[in-house]
Design a protein around this motif. Structure first.
Motif, PDB file in Angstrom:
ATOM      1  N   VAL A 317       0.850  -1.187   0.000  1.00  0.00           N
ATOM      2  CA  VAL A 317       0.000   0.000   0.000  1.00  0.00           C
ATOM      3  C   VAL A 317       0.886   1.237   0.000  1.00  0.00           C
ATOM      4  O   VAL A 317       1.777   1.373   0.850  1.00  0.00           O
ATOM      5  N   ILE A 318       0.680   2.120  -0.962  1.00  0.00           N
ATOM      6  CA  ILE A 318       1.380   3.407  -1.024  1.00  0.00           C
ATOM      7  C   ILE A 318       0.408   4.469  -0.517  1.00  0.00           C
ATOM      8  O   ILE A 318      -0.650   4.670  -1.109  1.00  0.00           O
ATOM      9  N   HIS A 319       0.758   5.141   0.569  1.00  0.00           N
ATOM     10  CA  HIS A 319      -0.171   6.078   1.194  1.00  0.00           C
ATOM     11  C   HIS A 319      -0.339   7.345   0.365  1.00  0.00           C
ATOM     12  O   HIS A 319      -1.441   7.830   0.153  1.00  0.00           O
ATOM     13  N   ARG A 320       0.759   7.957  -0.050  1.00  0.00           N
ATOM     14  CA  ARG A 320       0.800   9.132  -0.929  1.00  0.00           C
ATOM     15  C   ARG A 320       0.417  10.446  -0.253  1.00  0.00           C
ATOM     16  O   ARG A 320       0.480  11.497  -0.882  1.00  0.00           O
ATOM     17  N   ASP A 321       0.009  10.407   1.012  1.00  0.00           N
ATOM     18  CA  ASP A 321      -0.363  11.668   1.683  1.00  0.00           C
ATOM     19  C   ASP A 321       0.013  11.617   3.159  1.00  0.00           C
ATOM     20  O   ASP A 321      -0.736  12.087   4.020  1.00  0.00           O
ATOM     21  N   LYS A 356      -3.085  16.540  -6.777  1.00  0.00           N
ATOM     22  CA  LYS A 356      -3.626  17.506  -5.834  1.00  0.00           C
ATOM     23  C   LYS A 356      -3.094  17.162  -4.443  1.00  0.00           C
ATOM     24  O   LYS A 356      -3.845  16.921  -3.511  1.00  0.00           O
ATOM     25  N   VAL A 357      -1.787  17.106  -4.358  1.00  0.00           N
ATOM     26  CA  VAL A 357      -1.115  16.764  -3.114  1.00  0.00           C
ATOM     27  C   VAL A 357      -0.272  17.955  -2.683  1.00  0.00           C
ATOM     28  O   VAL A 357       0.388  18.577  -3.515  1.00  0.00           O
ATOM     29  N   PRO A 358      -0.275  18.308  -1.384  1.00  0.00           N
ATOM     30  CA  PRO A 358       0.563  19.409  -0.917  1.00  0.00           C
ATOM     31  C   PRO A 358       2.025  19.212  -1.301  1.00  0.00           C
ATOM     32  O   PRO A 358       2.621  18.168  -1.014  1.00  0.00           O
ATOM     33  N   ILE A 359       2.602  20.206  -1.944  1.00  0.00           N
ATOM     34  CA  ILE A 359       3.944  20.102  -2.523  1.00  0.00           C
ATOM     35  C   ILE A 359       5.017  19.831  -1.477  1.00  0.00           C
ATOM     36  O   ILE A 359       5.984  19.108  -1.730  1.00  0.00           O
ATOM     37  N   ARG A 360       4.870  20.398  -0.279  1.00  0.00           N
ATOM     38  CA  ARG A 360       5.962  20.396   0.692  1.00  0.00           C
ATOM     39  C   ARG A 360       6.279  19.021   1.277  1.00  0.00           C
ATOM     40  O   ARG A 360       7.264  18.880   2.004  1.00  0.00           O
ATOM     41  N   TRP A 361       5.458  18.019   0.984  1.00  0.00           N
ATOM     42  CA  TRP A 361       5.724  16.656   1.475  1.00  0.00           C
ATOM     43  C   TRP A 361       6.189  15.729   0.338  1.00  0.00           C
ATOM     44  O   TRP A 361       6.403  14.550   0.558  1.00  0.00           O
ATOM     45  N   LEU A 362       6.353  16.282  -0.876  1.00  0.00           N
ATOM     46  CA  LEU A 362       6.658  15.444  -2.042  1.00  0.00           C
ATOM     47  C   LEU A 362       8.153  15.208  -2.205  1.00  0.00           C
ATOM     48  O   LEU A 362       8.975  16.087  -1.941  1.00  0.00           O
ATOM     49  N   ALA A 363       8.471  14.012  -2.689  1.00  0.00           N
ATOM     50  CA  ALA A 363       9.856  13.648  -2.978  1.00  0.00           C
ATOM     51  C   ALA A 363      10.264  14.196  -4.351  1.00  0.00           C
ATOM     52  O   ALA A 363       9.403  14.519  -5.177  1.00  0.00           O
ATOM     53  N   PRO A 364      11.586  14.291  -4.619  1.00  0.00           N
ATOM     54  CA  PRO A 364      12.051  14.849  -5.902  1.00  0.00           C
ATOM     55  C   PRO A 364      11.478  14.115  -7.119  1.00  0.00           C
ATOM     56  O   PRO A 364      11.087  14.748  -8.108  1.00  0.00           O
ATOM     57  N   GLU A 365      11.412  12.775  -7.056  1.00  0.00           N
ATOM     58  CA  GLU A 365      10.937  12.015  -8.221  1.00  0.00           C
ATOM     59  C   GLU A 365       9.449  12.241  -8.493  1.00  0.00           C
ATOM     60  O   GLU A 365       8.981  12.062  -9.618  1.00  0.00           O
ATOM     61  N   VAL A 366       8.700  12.623  -7.462  1.00  0.00           N
ATOM     62  CA  VAL A 366       7.292  12.947  -7.673  1.00  0.00           C
ATOM     63  C   VAL A 366       7.176  14.258  -8.447  1.00  0.00           C
ATOM     64  O   VAL A 366       6.386  14.379  -9.394  1.00  0.00           O
ATOM     65  N   LEU A 367       7.998  15.251  -8.055  1.00  0.00           N
ATOM     66  CA  LEU A 367       7.973  16.533  -8.749  1.00  0.00           C
ATOM     67  C   LEU A 367       8.456  16.412 -10.186  1.00  0.00           C
ATOM     68  O   LEU A 367       7.925  17.064 -11.090  1.00  0.00           O
ATOM     69  N   GLU A 368       9.439  15.551 -10.409  1.00  0.00           N
ATOM     70  CA  GLU A 368      10.046  15.429 -11.739  1.00  0.00           C
ATOM     71  C   GLU A 368       9.239  14.520 -12.667  1.00  0.00           C
ATOM     72  O   GLU A 368       9.043  14.822 -13.838  1.00  0.00           O
ATOM     73  N   VAL A 371       6.008  10.079 -10.052  1.00  0.00           N
ATOM     74  CA  VAL A 371       6.093   8.677  -9.645  1.00  0.00           C
ATOM     75  C   VAL A 371       6.004   8.566  -8.119  1.00  0.00           C
ATOM     76  O   VAL A 371       6.781   9.196  -7.397  1.00  0.00           O
ATOM     77  N   PHE A 372       5.042   7.750  -7.639  1.00  0.00           N
ATOM     78  CA  PHE A 372       4.903   7.468  -6.211  1.00  0.00           C
ATOM     79  C   PHE A 372       5.292   6.016  -5.936  1.00  0.00           C
ATOM     80  O   PHE A 372       4.885   5.107  -6.662  1.00  0.00           O
ATOM     81  N   THR A 373       6.057   5.804  -4.884  1.00  0.00           N
ATOM     82  CA  THR A 373       6.426   4.472  -4.419  1.00  0.00           C
ATOM     83  C   THR A 373       6.451   4.496  -2.898  1.00  0.00           C
ATOM     84  O   THR A 373       6.213   5.536  -2.273  1.00  0.00           O
ATOM     85  N   THR A 374       6.759   3.345  -2.294  1.00  0.00           N
ATOM     86  CA  THR A 374       6.945   3.328  -0.845  1.00  0.00           C
ATOM     87  C   THR A 374       8.072   4.262  -0.439  1.00  0.00           C
ATOM     88  O   THR A 374       8.025   4.881   0.631  1.00  0.00           O
TER      89      THR A 374
END
Length: 494
Positions: A317-321, A356-368, A371-374
């Motif tokens: 399960v990937i929470h993502r938030d 539609k996820v708050p930017i300040r909790w995102l990893a670099p690969e999500v911004l680029e 991609v979401f992973t564990t």
């Protein structure tokens, strides 16, 4: 000249102004008579002809009253969406009745399994009787159950589909009548969260609920259990309803002391509701901002969150938030991870184009790459640690714009420094979780091992996607279908 063509032309060509005026008067009279007849007919019909987005409150309430008469039958599944219904109808001829919308208007339909797919047939209610749209217009019934009995006993085909077995509602469906709302705790874009109570209609079932969540009976009343109720607000679209139910479906599969427990869903009527374990001490973000929590307690919060996330990652399960706002505190002030609205299950990677996820909790690969992973959850865990040890006095990257925060996340340096007074073990975990290469970030089980070295972690051994697919969970045997009965009250005729 062709005589037929001449007749058409002669009809179209006005003979004189006076006759055109007489013809216009006759047309107006005829139109008025037609409108009067249509208005009279519509009084006998539940839904008169309206534009796609037009609604009539009286008609909507009348339809709601009709649907309430269906609730007593176990084959009526309320407002459950197509996706969920498709998982319940397993065998050829399995069917149920549910409420949905067609061109923006509420309708009742029969959903039936036919040739490995689920098909849906709208019902029509006119003049106090039910029939099937475009199928058996000559057959009308005063009750839906009479219509179903005719379809089953006479094996009347619905475009090739034959109704065989009425599938009852699952045990996790909770009647609206068993839920009492007490006070609103919060709200989001599409839903509200309320404190409520759940009627104890089945002692064995309620006992299992309490054991599952660790919650005890209320002191004021041994006949009710205090719960949190997440309900949809406004006129929900089919897509919103689908997402709402998917969240509940995912959470039902998760059983862990550090995950919020779902008791069930209430789909019989609107609004659709999810009934959850009530976190007695509210949100962690509010708690640590209000109370002077000692460092030892903050460390306990970090371990609880890691334990819950280790469990999620073991279940693919990937929470993502993950964030402090989505960590709740139970009766023993233990962390319980909540809000699975963006979560995904059974995948090692999720790629999205728009977020539609708050930017300040995102990893670099999500911004680029989106991609979401564990391992992106691991990055968000480090940001959550920063929140906990600043006692949630501000959001991450205080004083910076979102663009400036993005630049720090993408940069080579550590995006944020551990707060003053953070224990060395947490400082090291934060630094490791903020590694730009996701493959070099620690797993949640490794993080938990560092925080709780003596704890047995065999239950959190990660499963590969192949393992999860090769050993699916056993199907629960479906309860026997309720015999169709015509004892229900007839809906009042309009």
């Amino acid at each position: 000249m062709n005589s037929e063509y001449s007749i058409v032309r002669s009809i179209r060509r006005p003979l004189s102004t006076g006759k055109r005026s007489q013809r216009s008067t006759r047309t107006k009279k005829k139109k008025a008579e037609e409108e009067k007849t249509a208005a009279s007919t519509n009084k006998k019909t539940l839904f008169s002809h309206r534009g796609k987005n037009e609604t009539n409150p009286e008609e909507t309430e009348a339809f709601a009253n009709i649907c309430r008469c269906l609730i007593e039958h176990r084959w009526y599944h309320g407002v459950m969406p197509r996706g969920e219904i498709s998982t319940l109808l397993e065998e050829e001829g399995d069917f149920c009745v549910r409420k949905t919308t067609e061109k923006g208007k509420p309708i009742v339909c029969i959903s039936v399994k036919c040739q490995k797919e689920v098909r849906h047939f709208p019902l029509v209610f006119e003049n106090g009787q039910w029939t099937l749209k475009n199928l058996i217009k000559t057959r009308r019934f005063y009750e839906v159950v009479e219509l179903l009995n005719a379809l089953v006993s006479e094996k009347i085909p619905l475009s090739g589909a034959i109704l065989i077995r009425a599938v009852p509602r699952p045990d996790y469906y909770i009647p609206h009548s068993d839920i009492s709302l007490i006070c609103k705790l919060g709200e989001g874009a599409f839903g509200e969260v309320w404190k409520g109570s759940l009627k104890r209609t089945d002692d064995d079932k309620m006992k299992k609920m309490e054991e599952k969540s660790g919650a005890g009976l209320s002191e004021k009343s041994k006949s009710r259990l205090y719960v949190a109720v997440k309900k949809m607000k406004g006129n929900a679209t089919k897509a919103m309803t689908e997402e709402f139910v998917l969240e509940a479906k995912l959470m039902r599969q998760l059983v862990h002391p550090n995950i919020v427990t779902v008791y069930g869903v209430a789909p019989s009527e609107e609004p659709l509701m999810i009934v959850l374990e009530l976190a007695a001490n509210g949100c962690l973000k509010s708690y640590v901002a209000k109370y002077q929590c000692p460092v030892d307690q903050l460390l306990q919060f970090t371990a609880d969150a890691a334990r819950g996330m280790a469990y999620l990652s073991s279940k693919l399960v990937i929470h993502r938030d993950l964030a402090a706002r989505n960590l709740l505190l139970g009766s023993a002030v233990e962390v319980k991870i909540s809000d699975f609205g963006l979560s995904s299950s059974g995948k090692t990677e999720v790629k999205v184009k728009q977020m539609k996820v708050p930017i300040r909790w995102l990893a670099p690969e999500v911004l680029e790459e989106g991609v979401f992973t564990t391992k992106t959850d691991v990055w968000a865990y480090a940001v959550t640690l920063w929140e906990i040890f600043t006692r949630c006095q501000s959001d991450p990257y205080p004083g910076l714009t979102n663009q400036q925060a993005k630049d720090l996340i993408r940069g080579d340096a550590l995006p944020m420094s551990p707060p003053e007074g953070t224990p060395p073990i947490v400082v090291k975990i934060m630094e490791d979780c903020f590694t730009k290469n996701p493959d070099e970030r620690p797993s949640f089980m490794a993080i938990l091992k560092r925080l709780c070295p003596e704890e047995d972690l065999t239950a959190y051994e990660p499963k590969s996607l192949a393992q999860s697919q090769s050993s699916p969970a056993k199907k629960s045997s479906a309860p026997s279908a309720e015999p169709l009965s015509s004892r229900s009250k007839r809906p009042a005729r309009k």
